[in-house]
Write a protein that holds these residues in place. Sequence first.
Motif, short mmCIF file in Angstrom:
data_model
loop_
_atom_site.label_atom_id
_atom_site.label_comp_id
_atom_site.label_asym_id
_atom_site.label_seq_id
_atom_site.Cartn_x
_atom_site.Cartn_y
_atom_site.Cartn_z
N LYS A 59 0.83 -1.20 0.00
CA LYS A 59 0.00 0.00 0.00
C LYS A 59 0.87 1.26 0.00
N THR A 60 1.93 1.24 0.81
CA THR A 60 2.84 2.38 0.88
C THR A 60 3.53 2.59 -0.46
N LEU A 61 3.98 1.48 -1.07
CA LEU A 61 4.64 1.56 -2.38
C LEU A 61 3.68 2.09 -3.44
N GLU A 62 2.43 1.62 -3.39
CA GLU A 62 1.43 2.07 -4.36
C GLU A 62 1.16 3.56 -4.19
N LYS A 63 1.07 4.01 -2.93
CA LYS A 63 0.81 5.42 -2.66
C LYS A 63 1.98 6.28 -3.14
N ASP A 64 3.23 5.81 -2.87
CA ASP A 64 4.40 6.54 -3.33
C ASP A 64 4.44 6.63 -4.85
N SER A 65 4.10 5.52 -5.51
CA SER A 65 4.09 5.51 -6.97
C SER A 65 3.04 6.47 -7.52
N GLN A 66 1.87 6.49 -6.86
CA GLN A 66 0.81 7.40 -7.29
C GLN A 66 1.22 8.85 -7.11
N ASN A 67 1.86 9.14 -5.96
CA ASN A 67 2.33 10.52 -5.71
C ASN A 67 3.37 10.94 -6.75
N LYS A 68 4.29 10.02 -7.07
CA LYS A 68 5.31 10.33 -8.06
C LYS A 68 4.69 10.57 -9.44
N GLU A 70 1.63 11.62 -10.06
CA GLU A 70 0.95 12.92 -10.03
C GLU A 70 1.95 14.05 -10.12
#
Length: 213
Positions: A59-68, A70
Amino acid sequence: MVVLQMVLLLCAGSSLADDLFSPNVNIIAELEKLKNMEERIQKLEETLTKVLSENEALKTLEKDSQNKMEFFQKENEAKKVAFSAGLLESGTGYTGPINTPKTLVYKKVFSNIGGAYDPNTGVFTAPVKGAYYLRFYGHSHGGTTMAVSLLKNGETQCSLYSWKPTSNGNASNGVVLTLETGDQISTRLWQNTWVYDDPASYTSFGGFLIFPL
């Protein structure tokens, strides 16, 4: 007969003693099963904890990837900067002369990619640091003096000038500037000078981002 009864009693007592003092095989087996079950439950708990931990990491990796993603999308959008505008939105007429310098407000917007040019103030604000190309044009009629300067944060960078031409006067100038995010570019009409515009947009202002820095 009495002797036989005594022997049977002794045998029964011995058997009963064995039952009382010897381990019960069934109980031991059940205890062993319980022990194995506890071990399996512990292993399941450890596996579940590991799965939950890995799930949180995903979940953390997915959130980081989404932030990057964006961030890169916004950065890519910020690189799309270009504008062009004519002085008068409609009609014909002179601007000036006035006793003090005047910021020219270009109302007829041809393009404003990135929205960095404000048609209400005539000011272009750099959305990102980079090298920008800025260009402006001026037109005047015979017998009038025209002078316009390009300003960066209120400081003159270059100018155009036409002194009382016999017929129509035209001038243009342009410059490549390194701008920081938030730097403001505008054009200013000199005091006691005129510029003319009509639907042909002889007097205009424009620019674009060459590349970010």
